[in-house]
Motif scaffolding. Structure first.
Motif, PDB file in Angstrom:
ATOM      1  N   PHE A  45       1.243  -5.405   3.358  1.00  0.00           N
ATOM      2  CA  PHE A  45       0.076  -5.962   4.050  1.00  0.00           C
ATOM      3  C   PHE A  45       0.016  -7.444   3.727  1.00  0.00           C
ATOM      4  O   PHE A  45      -0.096  -7.836   2.567  1.00  0.00           O
ATOM      5  CB  PHE A  45      -1.199  -5.256   3.610  1.00  0.00           C
ATOM      6  N   GLU A  46       0.102  -8.265   4.780  1.00  0.00           N
ATOM      7  CA  GLU A  46       0.089  -9.720   4.623  1.00  0.00           C
ATOM      8  C   GLU A  46      -1.263 -10.243   5.110  1.00  0.00           C
ATOM      9  O   GLU A  46      -1.664 -10.017   6.246  1.00  0.00           O
ATOM     10  CB  GLU A  46       1.234 -10.324   5.442  1.00  0.00           C
ATOM     11  N   ALA A  47      -2.007 -10.899   4.195  1.00  0.00           N
ATOM     12  CA  ALA A  47      -3.377 -11.308   4.495  1.00  0.00           C
ATOM     13  C   ALA A  47      -3.537 -12.822   4.475  1.00  0.00           C
ATOM     14  O   ALA A  47      -4.590 -13.344   4.085  1.00  0.00           O
ATOM     15  CB  ALA A  47      -4.337 -10.663   3.490  1.00  0.00           C
ATOM     16  N   GLY A  48      -2.515 -13.572   4.891  1.00  0.00           N
ATOM     17  CA  GLY A  48      -2.568 -15.021   4.824  1.00  0.00           C
ATOM     18  C   GLY A  48      -3.675 -15.631   5.672  1.00  0.00           C
ATOM     19  O   GLY A  48      -4.238 -16.681   5.331  1.00  0.00           O
ATOM     20  N   GLY A  49      -4.050 -14.984   6.786  1.00  0.00           N
ATOM     21  CA  GLY A  49      -5.076 -15.551   7.658  1.00  0.00           C
ATOM     22  C   GLY A  49      -6.471 -15.080   7.361  1.00  0.00           C
ATOM     23  O   GLY A  49      -7.412 -15.400   8.108  1.00  0.00           O
TER      24      GLY A  49
ATOM     25  N   ILE B 129       0.859  -1.185   0.000  1.00  0.00           N
ATOM     26  CA  ILE B 129       0.000   0.000   0.000  1.00  0.00           C
ATOM     27  C   ILE B 129       0.899   1.239   0.000  1.00  0.00           C
ATOM     28  O   ILE B 129       1.583   1.522   0.991  1.00  0.00           O
ATOM     29  CB  ILE B 129      -0.923   0.018   1.224  1.00  0.00           C
ATOM     30  N   PRO B 130       0.930   1.990  -1.108  1.00  0.00           N
ATOM     31  CA  PRO B 130       1.776   3.183  -1.152  1.00  0.00           C
ATOM     32  C   PRO B 130       1.009   4.440  -0.746  1.00  0.00           C
ATOM     33  O   PRO B 130      -0.165   4.607  -1.070  1.00  0.00           O
ATOM     34  CB  PRO B 130       2.197   3.253  -2.625  1.00  0.00           C
ATOM     35  N   TYR B 131       1.684   5.333  -0.035  1.00  0.00           N
ATOM     36  CA  TYR B 131       1.117   6.646   0.264  1.00  0.00           C
ATOM     37  C   TYR B 131       2.254   7.650   0.403  1.00  0.00           C
ATOM     38  O   TYR B 131       3.418   7.294   0.606  1.00  0.00           O
ATOM     39  CB  TYR B 131       0.237   6.617   1.514  1.00  0.00           C
ATOM     40  N   VAL B 132       1.900   8.931   0.282  1.00  0.00           N
ATOM     41  CA  VAL B 132       2.903   9.991   0.222  1.00  0.00           C
ATOM     42  C   VAL B 132       2.531  11.093   1.199  1.00  0.00           C
ATOM     43  O   VAL B 132       1.361  11.520   1.249  1.00  0.00           O
ATOM     44  CB  VAL B 132       3.018  10.575  -1.204  1.00  0.00           C
TER      45      VAL B 132
END
Length: 574
Positions: A545-549, A506-509
């Motif tokens: 962001f890791e959404a494995g679960g 997720i990119p933001y500036v």
């Protein structure tokens, strides 16, 4: 110029119902306009230049010199990377017999301009008006600047050619002038001369005059080999032009043989018989005394042409004919008042390059190499390897970074340098520090300013051209910066990849230090995970962001920056 922008602001209160979350996603739009401030150009003064016939009336000799100096190898390979100036030309057919510019003459003229493009440094085009016209007697050509200027970053009370003033200031000082002038330089080439050699190979046959050499010579006058000294009346000498009687920058380096500056009014009242005697060589000659010119001439002052009888169009604004006919000085013989047959020199030569450096012309790599001596540039390895990162700003902001370099204390000669940048979003400030000379042990801090004009990632290259012998010239520094729209608080961008499994970014500036919270929600508006909850400095962030679960489906990510809310969606596919 008006710049539109969009700003979304909502409460940072947690919103759980899906329809409210979607409302946040689409947001409410408030649009408006902001005026972009355009910096004012440097202040300068313009006036018309002297009649060019008073500057140069170049005749040939009857000597077959059999001397040839070709252009530098890398120019002959037409390498655009070494061309640091841009010449433009307008051809005028003024020959009374109706003849027009020969095609081969135009080719030779443009070849000569191309050579100069590797010796000078200018962001502003140098515009030439070239006339194919009869010249008096045996005169091959004549030339001079159309206007003279006093740029704000030049010497006080001093005139410069319009081309040099533009190159020094980075401002097109020819634009919108009150004289209706469209060119920097006027050049007349003799259409009735029968012995021209139009080849570009610097292999001039016996009895012919090399056209390329003459053009390079005349351009030399147009860019600044020109003084205001005059002794036409045969009894007194004078200098200065305009109501303020200012001299040219060239004049400020002129001395008599005894080392007295010709602008010293206590020694040489203006006008005076004493000045006439000096200009006609009666005080042991006339010399150009500049540090860089001397450094390539064995440490000696440069002898100027000073015959015992003033010769308008030849005296003073040329190198000495006799001294620069000596074999060891022929590489610098371009600016003699007469040109030999079977003679070609396709280079300004080291002495002319040294003079250009002394009077402040930003130099291209070929001139800097000729002026180069025993100097060594010292610059941070970290700066050269990583370049300069200006971070994130808003349109209209100004962000500054400093480049520090110097001439090593053990150097034997001055370090000459010039900085150019290939992007309008980065500038050297003040412009006067873009070029200069550093004595051994001296250092300079040069500020490069990032002034973004639109919202995007900007990149540029700053090139430091120099005459040091310990580093390749130019030294290139990568410049990077990113800008958001004016007053934009933050920018949340699309995650990648999307759809994803199981990891995405997720990119933001952020344009300034802010309180930041980044959360993940499911479609029911339930908080799934908080990724960031802290204060962060300005910059670009790429949050994994890791959404494995988690189960497959649509999710939303919400960024809160200083109570301003931004929402986007992502899709997990397993």
């Amino acid at each position: 110029m008006n710049q539109s922008y969009v700003k979304t602001e909502l409460s940072a209160t947690l919103i759980k119902p899906l329809y409210l979350l979607l409302f946040v996603f689409f947001g409410s739009v408030i649009s408006g306009f902001a005026q972009q401030t355009v910096p004012q150009p440097d202040q300068y003064i313009l006036m018309e230049a002297p009649e060019m016939g008073e500057i140069c009336k170049l005749p040939p000799t009857d000597i077959n010199r059999n001397y040839f100096k070709k252009a530098e190898e890398r120019y002959r390979k037409a390498n655009d990377e070494v061309r640091s100036a841009n010449f433009e030309i307008n051809y005028v057919n003024s020959c009374s017999d109706g003849s027009e510019w020969p095609a081969e003459a135009q080719t030779a003229f443009e070849y000569a301009m191309g050579i100069w493009e590797t010796y000078l440094q200018s962001e502003i085009p140098i515009r030439i008006n070239a006339s194919w016209i009869e010249r008096d007697g045996n005169v091959l050509g004549s030339a001079g600047p159309t206007l003279v200027a006093r740029p704000s970053n030049g010497e006080e009370d001093t005139w410069y050619t319009i081309a040099q003033a533009s190159a020094m200031s980075g401002v097109d000082q020819l634009a919108n002038n009150d004289f209706g002038e469209e060119h920097d330089i006027n050049i007349n080439m003799n259409c009735n001369f029968d012995d021209w050699y139009f080849g570009t190979d610097a292999n001039t046959p016996t009895g012919l005059i090399d056209f390329v050499t003459v053009v390079i010579h005349e351009i030399g006058h147009g860019i600044g080999f020109i003084g205001s000294m005059n002794a036409e009346n045969g009894t007194s000498g004078s200098y200065g032009i305009g109501s303020n009687n200012w001299p040219f920058i060239y004049d400020r380096f002129a001395e008599d043989g005894l080392g007295n500056e010709l602008l010293n009014t206590s020694e040489f009242p203006n006008p005076s018989v004493e000045l006439y005697r000096a200009l006609t060589g009666q005080r042991d000659g006339v010399y150009f005394n500049g540090i860089d010119a001397r450094s390539v001439f064995g440490g000696q002052r440069i002898p100027l042409y000073a015959p015992p009888e003033w010769n308008g169009g030849s005296s003073y604004s040329h190198l000495d004919q006799s001294i620069f006919t000596q074999s060891q000085n022929l590489p610098s013989a371009l600016m003699r008042p007469r040109i030999d047959r079977q003679f070609a020199i396709h280079s300004p030569g080291p002495v002319f390059c040294g003079m250009l450096s002394d009077w402040g012309w930003p130099l291209g790599s070929n001139c800097l190499e000729l002026v180069g001596g025993e100097s060594q540039i010292v610059i941070s390895n970290e700066t050269t390897e990583d370049g300069l990162n200006f971070g994130v700003a808003n349109v209209g902001d100004r962000v500054e970074r400093t480049v520090s370099f110097g001439n090593d204390v053990n150097s034997e000669d001055p370090l000459s340098y010039n900085i150019t940048i290939d992007s309008d979003d980065f500038v050297v400030s003040p412009a006067g520090l873009a070029s200069g000379n550093l004595e051994p042990g001296e250092n300079v801090d040069v500020t490069i300013r990032y002034i973004p004009r639109n919202d995007r990632i900007h990149e540029g290259i700053a090139r430091i051209t120099h005459n040091a012998n310990n580093a390749v010239s130019p030294i290139s520094l990568n410049l990077t910066g990113e800008s958001l729209r004016e007053d934009e608080i933050a920018r949340l961008e699309d995650n990648y990849p999307n759809p994803f499994n199981p990891t995405t970014t997720i990119p933001y500036v952020l344009p300034e230090t802010s309180d930041v919270r980044l959360d993940i929600y499911n479609v029911s508006g339930q908080l799934v995970q908080t990724l960031v909850n802290s204060q962060q400095p300005e910059g670009r962030y790429n949050q994994p962001f890791e959404a494995g679960g988690l189960a497959s489906g649509m999710y939303f990510y919400r960024l809160i920056v200083n109570d301003n809310v931004f929402v986007k969606r992502l899709l997990l596919v397993k």
